[in-house]
Design a protein around this motif. Sequence first.
Motif, PDB file in Angstrom:
ATOM      1  N   LEU C 280       0.994  -1.156   0.009  1.00  0.00           N
ATOM      2  CA  LEU C 280       0.116   0.061  -0.023  1.00  0.00           C
ATOM      3  C   LEU C 280       0.997   1.307  -0.118  1.00  0.00           C
ATOM      4  O   LEU C 280       0.639   2.090  -0.606  1.00  0.00           O
ATOM      5  CB  LEU C 280      -1.062   0.102   0.981  1.00  0.00           C
ATOM      6  N   TYR C 283       2.163   1.849  -3.428  1.00  0.00           N
ATOM      7  CA  TYR C 283       1.208   2.132  -4.247  1.00  0.00           C
ATOM      8  C   TYR C 283       1.102   3.825  -4.187  1.00  0.00           C
ATOM      9  O   TYR C 283       0.999   4.384  -5.171  1.00  0.00           O
ATOM     10  CB  TYR C 283      -0.257   1.666  -3.817  1.00  0.00           C
ATOM     11  N   GLN C 284       1.138   4.149  -2.910  1.00  0.00           N
ATOM     12  CA  GLN C 284       1.007   5.595  -2.625  1.00  0.00           C
ATOM     13  C   GLN C 284       2.149   6.425  -3.458  1.00  0.00           C
ATOM     14  O   GLN C 284       2.042   7.556  -4.169  1.00  0.00           O
ATOM     15  CB  GLN C 284       0.917   6.069  -1.154  1.00  0.00           C
ATOM     16  N   THR C 287       2.164   6.281  -7.221  1.00  0.00           N
ATOM     17  CA  THR C 287       1.072   7.265  -7.635  1.00  0.00           C
ATOM     18  C   THR C 287       1.663   8.775  -7.736  1.00  0.00           C
ATOM     19  O   THR C 287       1.377   9.398  -8.777  1.00  0.00           O
ATOM     20  CB  THR C 287      -0.003   7.142  -6.648  1.00  0.00           C
ATOM     21  N   GLN C 288       2.567   9.156  -6.734  1.00  0.00           N
ATOM     22  CA  GLN C 288       3.049  10.407  -6.920  1.00  0.00           C
ATOM     23  C   GLN C 288       4.138  10.732  -7.701  1.00  0.00           C
ATOM     24  O   GLN C 288       4.672  11.802  -8.033  1.00  0.00           O
ATOM     25  CB  GLN C 288       3.079  11.106  -5.526  1.00  0.00           C
TER      26      GLN C 288
ATOM     27  N   SER D  96      -5.067   9.484  -0.209  1.00  0.00           N
ATOM     28  CA  SER D  96      -5.772   8.396   0.237  1.00  0.00           C
ATOM     29  C   SER D  96      -6.073   7.140  -0.804  1.00  0.00           C
ATOM     30  O   SER D  96      -6.118   7.663  -1.834  1.00  0.00           O
ATOM     31  CB  SER D  96      -7.108   8.960   0.681  1.00  0.00           C
ATOM     32  N   THR D  97      -6.391   5.976  -0.197  1.00  0.00           N
ATOM     33  CA  THR D  97      -7.119   5.169  -0.974  1.00  0.00           C
ATOM     34  C   THR D  97      -8.676   5.411  -1.041  1.00  0.00           C
ATOM     35  O   THR D  97      -8.947   5.858   0.003  1.00  0.00           O
ATOM     36  CB  THR D  97      -6.658   3.556  -1.067  1.00  0.00           C
ATOM     37  N   CYS D 214      -3.265   5.519  -8.011  1.00  0.00           N
ATOM     38  CA  CYS D 214      -4.554   5.149  -6.932  1.00  0.00           C
ATOM     39  C   CYS D 214      -5.610   6.199  -6.944  1.00  0.00           C
ATOM     40  O   CYS D 214      -6.666   6.041  -5.966  1.00  0.00           O
ATOM     41  CB  CYS D 214      -3.666   5.105  -5.377  1.00  0.00           C
ATOM     42  N   VAL D 216      -5.795   9.406  -6.433  1.00  0.00           N
ATOM     43  CA  VAL D 216      -5.791  10.674  -5.469  1.00  0.00           C
ATOM     44  C   VAL D 216      -4.144  11.076  -5.599  1.00  0.00           C
ATOM     45  O   VAL D 216      -3.341  10.172  -5.357  1.00  0.00           O
ATOM     46  CB  VAL D 216      -6.120  10.193  -4.085  1.00  0.00           C
TER      47      VAL D 216
END
Lengths: 333, 333, 333, 333
Positions: C280, C283-284, C287-288, D96-97, D214, D216
Amino acid sequence: MTRRVTVRPAADGYAWTFGGVPPVARITPGTVLEVFTEDCFGGRVRTRDDLVSKVCRFPFLNPLTGPFHVEGAEPGDTLAVHFVSIEPARDWAASSTVPLFGALTSTATTATLQPPLPEAVWLWELDRARRVCRFTARDSEITVDLPMDPMHGTVGVAPAGFEVRSSLVPDAHGGNLDTPEMRVGTTCFLGVNVEGGMLALGDGHARQGEGETCGVAVECAMETVVVVELLKGVSTPWPRLESDTHLISTGSARPLEDAFRIAQLDLVRWLARDYGLSELDAYQLVTQAVESPLANVCDANYTVVAKIRKAWLPPGVPHQDLHARLRATAAGV
Amino acid sequence: MTRRVTVRPAADGYAWTFGGVPPVARITPGTVLEVFTEDCFGGRVRTRDDLVSKVCRFPFLNPLTGPFHVEGAEPGDTLAVHFVSIEPARDWAASSTVPLFGALTSTATTATLQPPLPEAVWLWELDRARRVCRFTARDSEITVDLPMDPMHGTVGVAPAGFEVRSSLVPDAHGGNLDTPEMRVGTTCFLGVNVEGGMLALGDGHARQGEGETCGVAVECAMETVVVVELLKGVSTPWPRLESDTHLISTGSARPLEDAFRIAQLDLVRWLARDYGLSELDAYQLVTQAVESPLANVCDANYTVVAKIRKAWLPPGVPHQDLHARLRATAAGV
Amino acid sequence: MTRRVTVRPAADGYAWTFGGVPPVARITPGTVLEVFTEDCFGGRVRTRDDLVSKVCRFPFLNPLTGPFHVEGAEPGDTLAVHFVSIEPARDWAASSTVPLFGALTSTATTATLQPPLPEAVWLWELDRARRVCRFTARDSEITVDLPMDPMHGTVGVAPAGFEVRSSLVPDAHGGNLDTPEMRVGTTCFLGVNVEGGMLALGDGHARQGEGETCGVAVECAMETVVVVELLKGVSTPWPRLESDTHLISTGSARPLEDAFRIAQLDLVRWLARDYGLSELDAYQLVTQAVESPLANVCDANYTVVAKIRKAWLPPGVPHQDLHARLRATAAGV
Amino acid sequence: MTRRVTVRPAADGYAWTFGGVPPVARITPGTVLEVFTEDCFGGRVRTRDDLVSKVCRFPFLNPLTGPFHVEGAEPGDTLAVHFVSIEPARDWAASSTVPLFGALTSTATTATLQPPLPEAVWLWELDRARRVCRFTARDSEITVDLPMDPMHGTVGVAPAGFEVRSSLVPDAHGGNLDTPEMRVGTTCFLGVNVEGGMLALGDGHARQGEGETCGVAVECAMETVVVVELLKGVSTPWPRLESDTHLISTGSARPLEDAFRIAQLDLVRWLARDYGLSELDAYQLVTQAVESPLANVCDANYTVVAKIRKAWLPPGVPHQDLHARLRATAAGV
């Protein structure tokens, strides 16, 4: 006189691909072929405890009976396979969820971070006398009887371009189309890509819903009889079927709308070639008359069918009237 | 006593969107609604020379009759629309290719450098006595008679989230679903998103193939009778239909496989809610029993249907048995 | 001492598939491989009049140099291919539109009724001293100089599951990924599916935009030097690349969002395995921080890349630091 | 003299849709607009315990500042929005997810039977002096500093065809494009669909990876300055951006390949219109020169960007050289 050839493969006698495998037999056009096909699990899922991930091993899934070398078949020709009989070889069949396979789960390509769905097996009772498949729920006392409607999920020839494809893949060479239309009384037309065509089949289903949602039908071994014919000089870019009532085109691709486009365009061109309509007129007629059931939305390519009722067509002769002749042959088998 | 409301819009009295428009009438649950709906071209395509690009002007396509404010309908409720009668209002209907619209052409989103397909109009004769639609080819002398099977392409309510959507769009609020299942004898269930629900309908088709390949069905004005009911406290995330024989879920999305996933998951959950099956058992049963015809593969979202035969289900009561009651009401209209 | 192997295929010495072809050489891990690769047209498009449909014949497109059997490579291992040098072998390159191929045209699978786009050839001048590719317009006097950025469109191994795939296909075995990231200084990691791995490569591009929009890059024959290494016991489900600055995952599938999902999930799992992040958290961070350029949106599968800057990662050691060691080896070649 | 307008909405002064909302101000072309934009959560996610599903309520997500009625803007014109400054309004940001949202999870449309991914919040520290965003992992001690690169995820005008779209949707009217290209120094061109255009913006990101995996980004409130201009008689079918170095087209659709097609075709036509190339020559040049980073693969439509370096183009004047003039204006703000 009709030639008959019977093939019941030994345990190690199945093929796992279209292409890349020597023929199990050479047959002449017109041959009646009697074959045993094993179920997609190789017969290994026999109880609720036989989880696919335990008892099966990739790539030994979806065994094929064949391939058959058809004498005289050359690239540019078309093989015709008429289904005379498809009979469950056992009084049970199996279905299952399979981790990361099916339409209502993430998969290896529709990849997510979620854990897979639970793996579960359903055994179906087949009452061959009553032509019924009995579903028994796992989580309640519910049972449901559905009509038996036997079919082959996988029928194909060696692919073009030197390729060898897994028996799990549907594409222009046929393969794992997983359409309920592949039933008794139907003729399947497949374009020949290599000398001899190299026809193979398997993946019997006692019945299957349209789309094969969870990825696995009511899987069973089959005793099947087909007549194999050859159309010289007729090309068939995508698999076609013909029944007494319908012309049926197929398309296999991703995304699903491409499979739809392929099948619909193929049907439009079929009408243009054999029924005297211009392409635009055929486009209009198909738009208003076509039936478009899904075949599978779970395999390596998705498959869609485009069907049109022959009674709704202007006069025409599809595929040199071969289906009608094969019906007659079948009646005599 | 049943209340009856009749609405025949004036030329400037149609709606072009779901949401964003004041109601043409307020009705109580149980009302019998008799409406005239204009065809998707606003009645402007009347000869082969009336090319859509000439006689129609975006966004004045697909006129809706309505919206109707249903007393007592609140977000979280469900509207039920039972089709008592759908009758062609004229003895002809029109179809057409439309530049950059349809499944076998590039479009504004499946964008290519190719020129559009030629624009052409087909006029269909409707023989309402014989229940037949006659196709006349443009490029040959061929004519074909197809069975009339009247339906509404567009039935919906105001969308959620303050949105206003073109009448050309199918989505969770219904709208331009373009499924032949929306025929007489069927009840359509739509989740309410705003006070009053704001039901509207239009886009009559004398018949339509599955997928609406060229993007345009056999379009005609309709005289239609429906009974509108309200299910308080029952939510319906995606449009559902029920006929005497089938439960029918719909999904509208792109790509097409997502529309399939939505419809199939909705049907699985419907069986789990109303028929006592666990979700996994329902997944298995649906996989083997479902019919999955395409509705449209041309609109802003594509629509797929998932149907299951009620005779093949365990005992259960869908939507508080409202369909059965509406059938009875309809019989008395 | 480093072993060197040089291969310049004879005219009939190219492979057209991954899998199904005997090795042209057996090499040991650590070997420096010097190869000539022909362009995707087999060198047959040399003037503006050499239309692909005239001078090329399916399936003789995209010739591969190889395959190379790497001693000791077994299923479950990973081959590493480090690009030491990729030099255009001629002072010109060719590009072309190809009927029913490319992103801005209908194709055999995104099938429409429209005629294909016109077929046209562009010859590009390569100024190897100035590292420039010169575009000369066909329909005006315009010329444009673009930086040369040589790469290989096609690098792969034999596929799993007994399959043989055309050199035009990108998938989990690598193949026709068509990503500009496959340039000098990069290491490509490929999971081994069969004994020896059976590495092959071709399809040199003097440069290519992201997505390979028309389906054909600035195609040229190449003189290429790679170092081949073997990671025992390390599996690589989808091709990965590593440069001095980035970790790069790839995904190849249709629809394009599935290719994206595969690449992003692979990168998330790569960070989780080698950089100590939970899935997780990875994943975060991805994402960025991720760069997500398209590779191709024209081939049998579409390919997307997911890149993350190594300077932005916590401490970690990807693939046992093999890229760093190969950089050192390359410096000594 | 430049006019300046400042808007800091009250708590109940945000818009949640493009279209359907009265203007907060009327401005003349050339106005410098200073606005505060709230983050996509309405500022409600402030700690790790503020789960989106708890503190936010659909459809109150992604608040917009605006809309602004631009005097003289009529359908067929183009609005230009030049970003002078985008500054985080707080020293923290949130990500956030969100259940059933994002690329590596099933969603409401990519519907599966799996439970959603866990919901988790990450708070990011923003060091505005050092221009750094600090990631703090949840499941380990890891922190990572990434460069701050502020942008607006959502910039758009009222849609065509009487539609009103959620601020979460990207489409031809702009909206939730979620591309990192929407940064300081860039001009965004939006086609006008209704009188006044009705410009609105929001969804500030301190930074964002390509694809917004994700779903966000690093979400934060922004203090933003833009100059708004009007190009009379210039139509812009899909949002375009221009920076000092690049022309940038966008496409928003599903499946993702359609978004790609739209953006690439738009760029091809842009070059054909403003740079003197034929469409086929532009197709070839774009194929070899384009950069194609993903913007979002999580929203209601997916967005792809097609960029080409202006230094690589023949002489030409895009959009009447407006970007250059806006740069000059911005320098004086």
